[in-house]
Write a protein that holds these residues in place. Structure first.
Motif, mmCIF file in Angstrom:
data_model
loop_
_atom_site.group_PDB
_atom_site.id
_atom_site.type_symbol
_atom_site.label_atom_id
_atom_site.label_comp_id
_atom_site.label_asym_id
_atom_site.label_seq_id
_atom_site.Cartn_x
_atom_site.Cartn_y
_atom_site.Cartn_z
ATOM 1 N N PRO A 221 11.562 0.563 -5.377
ATOM 2 C CA PRO A 221 10.295 0.542 -4.865
ATOM 3 C C PRO A 221 10.073 2.188 -4.749
ATOM 4 O O PRO A 221 10.979 2.829 -4.514
ATOM 5 N N ASN A 222 8.886 2.100 -5.076
ATOM 6 C CA ASN A 222 8.413 3.851 -5.222
ATOM 7 C C ASN A 222 8.589 4.332 -3.722
ATOM 8 O O ASN A 222 8.807 5.760 -3.614
ATOM 9 N N LYS A 223 8.331 3.658 -2.612
ATOM 10 C CA LYS A 223 8.535 4.125 -1.231
ATOM 11 C C LYS A 223 9.974 4.693 -1.278
ATOM 12 O O LYS A 223 10.318 5.854 -0.627
ATOM 13 N N THR A 224 10.882 4.001 -1.730
ATOM 14 C CA THR A 224 12.391 4.463 -1.400
ATOM 15 C C THR A 224 12.739 5.510 -2.186
ATOM 16 O O THR A 224 13.653 6.286 -1.811
ATOM 17 N N LYS B 246 3.715 -0.033 -8.330
ATOM 18 C CA LYS B 246 4.673 -0.788 -7.660
ATOM 19 C C LYS B 246 6.073 -0.234 -7.475
ATOM 20 O O LYS B 246 6.712 -0.360 -6.527
ATOM 21 N N ASP B 247 6.709 0.060 -8.689
ATOM 22 C CA ASP B 247 7.971 0.502 -8.559
ATOM 23 C C ASP B 247 8.323 1.446 -9.479
ATOM 24 O O ASP B 247 7.499 1.912 -10.334
ATOM 25 N N ILE C 173 0.900 -1.230 -0.050
ATOM 26 C CA ILE C 173 -0.081 0.102 -0.091
ATOM 27 C C ILE C 173 0.930 1.182 0.057
ATOM 28 O O ILE C 173 0.791 2.348 -0.812
ATOM 29 N N ALA C 174 2.013 1.287 0.523
ATOM 30 C CA ALA C 174 2.912 2.451 0.739
ATOM 31 C C ALA C 174 3.453 2.523 -0.461
ATOM 32 O O ALA C 174 3.404 3.648 -1.155
ATOM 33 N N ASN C 175 3.828 1.524 -1.335
ATOM 34 C CA ASN C 175 4.403 1.740 -2.875
ATOM 35 C C ASN C 175 3.292 2.319 -3.629
ATOM 36 O O ASN C 175 3.561 3.066 -4.624
#
Length: 301
Positions: A167-170, A152-153, A116-118
């Motif tokens: 990853p998108n979060k990173t 996702k990425d 979900i974060a990504n």
């Protein structure tokens, strides 16, 4: 026994008659609920197309546009379902449905925190004007061209044609350098010349060579040249100039060209570019003949 059976049968018949009467009375509401669901279905399709058309001007990624359109369509259908349940006077069922959805949503959210974060990070990145497909960026220790941003990425293609998936979060939590946001890049050229060199001549020659080699440099005055230190074997300098570029590949090509042209000019003018030389000196001289005599002397014992 017979009386009990007749009583139970009478209760069952009364119940069935009550249900039948309730169905007859609620036929208009049932028809209205069906119409609401059908209308919500077609409204969801229309709103989905509208959302996809609106976001297409801001988002290039088809995966994200489709995901947003589906989310909006699901929300419209859910709204129609709640209205239909309200029309059928199923308030308790509606409350139970909402409570169950909340519990299920909480469980899914805890199980899929990273996903979900990504997903949300991908949505945020898609709406950022400073990050677009085709940009040359540097982030998280990787540098390359952005070829895809989805839910996702984040995908980069490096200069050596390797694909890096992050990853998108990173991406969202770490600094990013976007070379494509500006049309200019500064080239840094570091070198050294021999102590016997005419430093003023080296400075003027280097600036003239850079100005002639690049159309973006209008005159030698646009080239910055600074001597930096007295090195072990050379006097070192730093040369800086601007070029029109928006990717690291263009910057590397420009630096390569500058090195080649400066080396040619130095060779033509006899300017020395020193390099470290290591001399090995042995203090002990070996007497080879003595060593051979010792090995060839017979043993008399």
């Amino acid at each position: 026994m017979r009386e009990q059976f007749n009583t139970a049968l009478g209760n069952l018949i009364d119940k069935l008659i009550g249900w039948f009467n309730a169905i007859i009375e609620n036929i208009p509401n049932f028809i209205l609920a069906i119409l609401v669901m059908v209308a919500s279905y077609f409204a969801a399709k229309y709103v989905s197309r509208l959302v996809k058309k609106v976001v297409s001007n801001r988002i290039e990624q088809d995966s994200i546009k489709n995901a947003l359109a589906r989310v909006v369509a699901v929300l419209v259908v859910m709204l129609g379902l709640f209205i239909a349940l309200g029309v059928l006077n199923l308030g308790k069922a509606l409350t139970s449905l909402l409570a169950g959805a909340g519990v299920v949503g909480l469980a899914i959210g805890l199980a899929l925190q990273g996903t979900i974060a990504n997903t949300f990070a991908g949505l945020v990145l898609s709406f950022r004007k400073k990050i677009q497909i085709g940009n040359w960026v540097e982030t998280s220790g990787f540098s390359g061209e952005v070829i895809d941003i989805n839910l996702k990425d984040f995908t980069l293609k490096e200069a050596d044609n390797n694909i890096v998936i992050i990853p998108n979060k990173t991406i969202l939590e770490n600094p990013m350098k976007n070379y494509s946001l500006t049309t200019k890049m500064r080239i840094f050229l570091e070198c050294g010349v021999g102590y016997e060199s005419d430093l003023e001549k080296v400075q003027q020659l280097t600036k003239e060579v850079i100005a002639k080699s690049f159309d973006h440099v209008k005159s030698p005055d646009d080239v910055e040249f600074y001597y930096t230190e007295f090195g072990d074997s050379s006097i070192n300098y730093l040369c800086r100039f601007w070029i029109d570029a928006d990717s690291m590949l263009e910057k590397m090509r420009a630096k390569t060209k500058a090195i080649i042209e400066v080396k040619k000019a130095y060779d033509a003018e006899g300017i020395n570019i020193p390099f470290p030389i290591r001399t090995l000196q042995f203090g002990n001289k070996l007497d080879v003949k003595s060593a051979e005599q010792k090995t060839s002397t017979p043993n008399n014992s």
